[in-house]
Design a protein around this motif. Sequence first.
Motif, PDB file in Angstrom:
ATOM      1  N   TRP A  56     -10.605  -1.157  -1.858  1.00 32.55           N
ATOM      2  CA  TRP A  56     -10.279  -0.021  -2.710  1.00 32.55           C
ATOM      3  C   TRP A  56     -11.460   0.940  -2.805  1.00 32.55           C
ATOM      4  O   TRP A  56     -11.276   2.161  -2.782  1.00 32.55           O
ATOM      5  CB  TRP A  56      -9.838  -0.478  -4.093  1.00 32.55           C
ATOM      6  CG  TRP A  56      -9.653   0.662  -5.044  1.00 32.55           C
ATOM      7  CD1 TRP A  56     -10.303   0.871  -6.219  1.00 32.55           C
ATOM      8  CD2 TRP A  56      -8.757   1.784  -4.906  1.00 32.55           C
ATOM      9  NE1 TRP A  56      -9.883   2.042  -6.811  1.00 32.55           N
ATOM     10  CE2 TRP A  56      -8.924   2.615  -6.017  1.00 32.55           C
ATOM     11  CE3 TRP A  56      -7.836   2.157  -3.929  1.00 32.55           C
ATOM     12  CZ2 TRP A  56      -8.220   3.797  -6.188  1.00 32.55           C
ATOM     13  CZ3 TRP A  56      -7.126   3.343  -4.104  1.00 32.55           C
ATOM     14  CH2 TRP A  56      -7.314   4.135  -5.222  1.00 32.55           C
ATOM     15  N   ASN A  79      -3.721   1.286 -10.290  1.00 28.95           N
ATOM     16  CA  ASN A  79      -2.778   0.791  -9.281  1.00 28.95           C
ATOM     17  C   ASN A  79      -3.349   0.805  -7.864  1.00 28.95           C
ATOM     18  O   ASN A  79      -2.623   0.522  -6.914  1.00 28.95           O
ATOM     19  CB  ASN A  79      -1.487   1.605  -9.336  1.00 28.95           C
ATOM     20  CG  ASN A  79      -0.752   1.375 -10.631  1.00 28.95           C
ATOM     21  OD1 ASN A  79      -0.332   0.250 -10.915  1.00 28.95           O
ATOM     22  ND2 ASN A  79      -0.612   2.410 -11.443  1.00 28.95           N
ATOM     23  N   ARG A 110      -4.273   3.245  -5.791  1.00 27.11           N
ATOM     24  CA  ARG A 110      -3.430   4.111  -4.966  1.00 27.11           C
ATOM     25  C   ARG A 110      -4.007   5.517  -4.899  1.00 27.11           C
ATOM     26  O   ARG A 110      -4.429   6.080  -5.909  1.00 27.11           O
ATOM     27  CB  ARG A 110      -2.030   4.174  -5.557  1.00 27.11           C
ATOM     28  CG  ARG A 110      -1.056   5.013  -4.784  1.00 27.11           C
ATOM     29  CD  ARG A 110       0.298   5.067  -5.504  1.00 27.11           C
ATOM     30  NE  ARG A 110       1.225   5.923  -4.831  1.00 27.11           N
ATOM     31  CZ  ARG A 110       1.264   7.253  -4.975  1.00 27.11           C
ATOM     32  NH1 ARG A 110       0.431   7.869  -5.785  1.00 27.11           N
ATOM     33  NH2 ARG A 110       2.153   7.965  -4.311  1.00 27.11           N
ATOM     34  N   SER A 147       0.736   8.306   0.682  1.00 29.64           N
ATOM     35  CA  SER A 147      -0.066   7.500  -0.230  1.00 29.64           C
ATOM     36  C   SER A 147      -0.599   6.292   0.523  1.00 29.64           C
ATOM     37  O   SER A 147       0.008   5.820   1.485  1.00 29.64           O
ATOM     38  CB  SER A 147       0.748   7.046  -1.443  1.00 29.64           C
ATOM     39  OG  SER A 147       1.777   6.160  -1.052  1.00 29.64           O
ATOM     40  N   GLN A 193      -2.141   2.514  -0.634  1.00 35.83           N
ATOM     41  CA  GLN A 193      -2.272   1.641  -1.797  1.00 35.83           C
ATOM     42  C   GLN A 193      -2.763   0.267  -1.359  1.00 35.83           C
ATOM     43  O   GLN A 193      -2.368  -0.243  -0.312  1.00 35.83           O
ATOM     44  CB  GLN A 193      -0.933   1.523  -2.522  1.00 35.83           C
ATOM     45  CG  GLN A 193      -1.016   0.812  -3.850  1.00 35.83           C
ATOM     46  CD  GLN A 193       0.235   0.995  -4.690  1.00 35.83           C
ATOM     47  OE1 GLN A 193       1.218   1.590  -4.264  1.00 35.83           O
ATOM     48  NE2 GLN A 193       0.187   0.479  -5.900  1.00 35.83           N
TER      49      GLN A 193
END
Length: 127
Positions: free
Chosen positions: A18, A65, A67, A84, A86
């Motif tokens: 992330w 989230n 994302r 997107s 994610q």
Amino acid sequence: MGSIYAEARIDRPAADVWAEVRNVGGVSNVLDIVLTSSADGDVRSCTMASGNELTEKILSIDDENLRVGYTVTDGLPVEHHAASMQVFPEGDAACTVRWITDIKPDAMAEQLQPMLQASLDNYANRS
């Protein structure tokens, strides 16, 4: 409208992946189809491996989230683009990255699908 779904399992903690995905100016460090990238506020500029210069608007960075949402605003001959990426945690040491793109004309989805999947697979294999 065509849709592209690309997904890859990565044997690294979701938090680490992330951190790279949310760094929107550094997308060239994640996807090998992007040679160079930078961001200024919510505008991202990318030089693609194909030579295309893309301008993208970052729509959201959702830390809860995991994302990122964005749209191509210039450099791609499309009527519509929304995408997107994610990150989905899988325990402490792995995750899945899902990249979804809605695009018009539909034929662009068929053309881009293999390239987007390969780039995501390459990221997973480097990790």
